[in-house]
Design a protein around this motif. Sequence first.
Motif, PDB file in Angstrom:
ATOM      1  N   ALA A 104      -3.122  -6.718  -1.759  1.00  0.00           N
ATOM      2  CA  ALA A 104      -2.385  -6.736  -3.018  1.00  0.00           C
ATOM      3  C   ALA A 104      -2.718  -5.525  -3.870  1.00  0.00           C
ATOM      4  CB  ALA A 104      -2.675  -8.026  -3.791  1.00  0.00           C
ATOM      5  N   GLY A 105      -3.998  -5.163  -3.941  1.00  0.00           N
ATOM      6  CA  GLY A 105      -4.407  -4.041  -4.767  1.00  0.00           C
ATOM      7  C   GLY A 105      -3.856  -2.718  -4.284  1.00  0.00           C
ATOM      8  N   MET A 106      -3.912  -2.482  -2.974  1.00  0.00           N
ATOM      9  CA  MET A 106      -3.397  -1.226  -2.448  1.00  0.00           C
ATOM     10  C   MET A 106      -1.890  -1.105  -2.680  1.00  0.00           C
ATOM     11  SD  MET A 106      -5.610   0.866  -1.294  1.00  0.00           S
ATOM     12  CE  MET A 106      -7.406   0.789  -1.176  1.00  0.00           C
ATOM     13  N   LEU A 107      -1.159  -2.182  -2.490  1.00  0.00           N
ATOM     14  CA  LEU A 107       0.281  -2.115  -2.714  1.00  0.00           C
ATOM     15  C   LEU A 107       0.604  -1.944  -4.193  1.00  0.00           C
ATOM     16  CD1 LEU A 107       1.576  -4.780  -0.172  1.00  0.00           C
ATOM     17  CD2 LEU A 107       1.575  -2.282   0.058  1.00  0.00           C
ATOM     18  N   ALA A 108      -0.179  -2.557  -5.075  1.00  0.00           N
ATOM     19  CA  ALA A 108       0.022  -2.341  -6.511  1.00  0.00           C
ATOM     20  C   ALA A 108      -0.235  -0.886  -6.877  1.00  0.00           C
ATOM     21  CB  ALA A 108      -0.893  -3.264  -7.308  1.00  0.00           C
ATOM     22  N   ALA A 109      -1.267  -0.296  -6.291  1.00  0.00           N
ATOM     23  CA  ALA A 109      -1.558   1.113  -6.558  1.00  0.00           C
ATOM     24  C   ALA A 109      -0.397   1.994  -6.129  1.00  0.00           C
ATOM     25  CB  ALA A 109      -2.841   1.525  -5.841  1.00  0.00           C
ATOM     26  N   ARG A 110       0.139   1.725  -4.952  1.00  0.00           N
ATOM     27  CA  ARG A 110       1.279   2.497  -4.482  1.00  0.00           C
ATOM     28  C   ARG A 110       2.484   2.303  -5.398  1.00  0.00           C
ATOM     29  NH1 ARG A 110       3.121   6.900  -1.738  1.00  0.00           N
ATOM     30  NH2 ARG A 110       5.233   6.492  -0.967  1.00  0.00           N
ATOM     31  N   VAL A 121       7.598  -7.901   4.727  1.00  0.00           N
ATOM     32  CA  VAL A 121       7.711  -6.639   5.454  1.00  0.00           C
ATOM     33  C   VAL A 121       8.676  -5.704   4.735  1.00  0.00           C
ATOM     34  CG1 VAL A 121       8.392  -5.546   7.627  1.00  0.00           C
ATOM     35  CG2 VAL A 121       7.197  -7.745   7.665  1.00  0.00           C
ATOM     36  N   ARG A 122       9.793  -6.240   4.297  1.00  0.00           N
ATOM     37  CA  ARG A 122      10.781  -5.408   3.591  1.00  0.00           C
ATOM     38  C   ARG A 122      10.199  -4.836   2.305  1.00  0.00           C
ATOM     39  NH1 ARG A 122      15.418  -6.220   6.392  1.00  0.00           N
ATOM     40  NH2 ARG A 122      15.647  -8.243   7.443  1.00  0.00           N
ATOM     41  N   ALA A 123       9.402  -5.625   1.604  1.00  0.00           N
ATOM     42  CA  ALA A 123       8.785  -5.139   0.371  1.00  0.00           C
ATOM     43  C   ALA A 123       7.773  -4.033   0.658  1.00  0.00           C
ATOM     44  CB  ALA A 123       8.118  -6.298  -0.373  1.00  0.00           C
ATOM     45  N   VAL A 124       6.948  -4.211   1.700  1.00  0.00           N
ATOM     46  CA  VAL A 124       5.971  -3.179   2.049  1.00  0.00           C
ATOM     47  C   VAL A 124       6.693  -1.895   2.471  1.00  0.00           C
ATOM     48  CG1 VAL A 124       4.057  -2.565   3.558  1.00  0.00           C
ATOM     49  CG2 VAL A 124       4.241  -4.894   2.705  1.00  0.00           C
ATOM     50  N   GLU A 125       7.759  -2.038   3.253  1.00  0.00           N
ATOM     51  CA  GLU A 125       8.528  -0.874   3.673  1.00  0.00           C
ATOM     52  C   GLU A 125       9.139  -0.136   2.481  1.00  0.00           C
ATOM     53  OE1 GLU A 125       9.569   0.991   6.215  1.00  0.00           O
ATOM     54  OE2 GLU A 125       8.311   0.058   7.736  1.00  0.00           O
ATOM     55  N   GLU A 126       9.551  -0.876   1.471  1.00  0.00           N
ATOM     56  CA  GLU A 126      10.121  -0.240   0.284  1.00  0.00           C
ATOM     57  C   GLU A 126       9.089   0.623  -0.425  1.00  0.00           C
ATOM     58  OE1 GLU A 126      12.573  -1.596  -3.724  1.00  0.00           O
ATOM     59  OE2 GLU A 126      12.463  -2.945  -1.999  1.00  0.00           O
ATOM     60  N   LEU A 127       7.841   0.174  -0.402  1.00  0.00           N
ATOM     61  CA  LEU A 127       6.768   0.933  -1.036  1.00  0.00           C
ATOM     62  C   LEU A 127       6.214   2.017  -0.125  1.00  0.00           C
ATOM     63  CD1 LEU A 127       4.869  -2.104  -2.602  1.00  0.00           C
ATOM     64  CD2 LEU A 127       6.206  -0.402  -3.858  1.00  0.00           C
ATOM     65  N   LEU A 128       6.170   1.738   1.178  1.00  0.00           N
ATOM     66  CA  LEU A 128       5.575   2.651   2.155  1.00  0.00           C
ATOM     67  C   LEU A 128       6.535   2.820   3.327  1.00  0.00           C
ATOM     68  CD1 LEU A 128       1.967   1.133   2.207  1.00  0.00           C
ATOM     69  CD2 LEU A 128       2.582   3.371   1.270  1.00  0.00           C
ATOM     70  N   ASP A 142      -4.720  -4.276   7.010  1.00  0.00           N
ATOM     71  CA  ASP A 142      -5.249  -3.657   5.788  1.00  0.00           C
ATOM     72  C   ASP A 142      -5.544  -2.176   5.987  1.00  0.00           C
ATOM     73  OD1 ASP A 142      -5.068  -6.078   4.529  1.00  0.00           O
ATOM     74  OD2 ASP A 142      -7.150  -6.147   3.865  1.00  0.00           O
ATOM     75  N   ALA A 143      -6.146  -1.831   7.141  1.00  0.00           N
ATOM     76  CA  ALA A 143      -6.516  -0.437   7.374  1.00  0.00           C
ATOM     77  C   ALA A 143      -5.284   0.458   7.443  1.00  0.00           C
ATOM     78  CB  ALA A 143      -7.334  -0.317   8.653  1.00  0.00           C
ATOM     79  N   THR A 144      -4.210  -0.027   8.062  1.00  0.00           N
ATOM     80  CA  THR A 144      -2.996   0.778   8.191  1.00  0.00           C
ATOM     81  C   THR A 144      -2.356   1.006   6.832  1.00  0.00           C
ATOM     82  OG1 THR A 144      -2.654  -0.154  10.399  1.00  0.00           O
ATOM     83  CG2 THR A 144      -0.780   0.938   9.365  1.00  0.00           C
ATOM     84  N   ILE A 145      -2.247  -0.053   6.040  1.00  0.00           N
ATOM     85  CA  ILE A 145      -1.671   0.090   4.699  1.00  0.00           C
ATOM     86  C   ILE A 145      -2.575   0.949   3.815  1.00  0.00           C
ATOM     87  CG2 ILE A 145      -1.148  -1.196   2.587  1.00  0.00           C
ATOM     88  CD1 ILE A 145      -0.029  -3.415   4.390  1.00  0.00           C
TER      89      ILE A 145
END
Length: 527
Positions: free
Chosen positions: A19-25, A66-73, A121-124
């Motif tokens: 959650a923290g890494m995605l919020a940072a992105r 997955v779609r949300a993570v892809e939108e960010l990364l 986690d490591a990949t994100i």
Amino acid sequence: MSEPSNPARTAVVLGGSHAGMLAARALAGLADRVVVVERDVLPDGPAPRKGLPQARHAHMLWSGGVRAVEELLPGVTEALLAAGARRAPVTTDMVVMGARGWFRRWPESHHVILAGRDLLDATIRAQVLADDRIELLSGVEVLGLTGDAGAVTGVRVRAREGLAPGAAAALGARPGAGGDARSSTGSNTASGSNTASGSAPDSGSATSAGPDAGAGAGAAPGAEWVVSGGLVVDATGRGSRVGRWLTELGLPAVERREVDSGLAYASRLYRAPEQARSGYPIVNVQPDPRAGGPGRAGFLLPIEDGHWIVTLNGTRGGEPSTENDDFVRFAREELRHPVIGELIEQAEPVSDVAYTRATLNRRHFYERMPAWPENLTVIGDALAAYNPLYGHGLAVAAQSAVILRDVVRRRGWGSAGLSRRVQKAVARPVSTAWDLAVGQDVFCPGATEDGPTLRDRLVAAYVGRLMLTATGNGRIARRVTDVTSLERGPEVLLAPSVLLAAAMGPWKPALTGPPLTGDELKRAGLE
């Protein structure tokens, strides 16, 4: 040396997990600078760490996440697959025994990403930290908030014992960046200290940082300082202390609800039989609450490196054992069908049993508070933690990060009431996952003081009818997975066509056993 950044334009994210890494992105590019404060010293690649014990258990990322993570990364799914993760179509590659029987393997409607939590986690994390606008302050714990009931101005932090000399500098402390005490001089902290202008701390210092956000270069174990920011995001997970910190700033206690199914989890990693190390389906045996007594369930998830991660669980009185020697027996004899036990009998165990009881559903209703400070938002398990049986925590965290980005972008950094708007907006995906989890767990004995309400019973009866229908109706199975994948809201299950189909029931006869193909049985050594 880089130019100093304005603390008011700095985002401080608490927690360096999913959650923290995605919020940072999400905040990179909206803030001048993003600082992630993480208690653990994070590994360079996929490896265990003390602050993430749940990584030893099964995880999946539903396609809504997955779609949300892809939108960010963009491209992260390809990176995960290249690292060994697996994309499994729903329900094509799922062998599932639900409460009302075996589901057919219908054509793909959605998908899940399967990987060990360390790999995920490591990949994100690698993709997020490749952005030079994001800095990691690792091996540092958060002591409390700075500011007052009207506005949060940052956080007070402390270098942990054992922090390697210079580690904070190597992990992102930036000389000249905006963590100084200019905006926090004389303000209160939720840990009971006052901040004061000063230089980078020595061992035992309780003053705020001078020009360093991390003050981390050479910070000795136990040193304390302040990281100032114009937005603080709490993504510290189930152990979040932000509710207590807010009361120390003078705000009322937050409304909280807990539903405890009493579920215990036992997980073990297996090396799959050689012919079953790729392309094998998910296998899931669920309990039938109509049977009475404890509920017992099991998952087999094919993940990277030819491994299966197998999780067995049971509610009060039906818990799995912590013993390695009892793992297969429980899977064969205690679940409603022995298929998972039969499969892992043919596989090689490569870990001991990992055990947890941290399965409580807990939600903080921060969006309902009569007052909310500027510059603070809470996401992930710090806001709502779910029984991991349903696999929604990762997806909701990703969707919440996208919402955080969108609200800040739309309303503008530092706009009045921004944090409250974010908190109300992230409540939407949280509520969907919460209702899915609690709607089942509330029926477990002892889960709540008062037991299920009449509404709970009516909803459960309808959902049970839907699940029965989905075993023999592909269209209804798709509508159900629209919701469980977190791609659509539960209102789709109340459409007139769905109501009519539920009344009519399944149009195909019930399956008499798990829908594994002959090839799958052979590859697993069962034929």
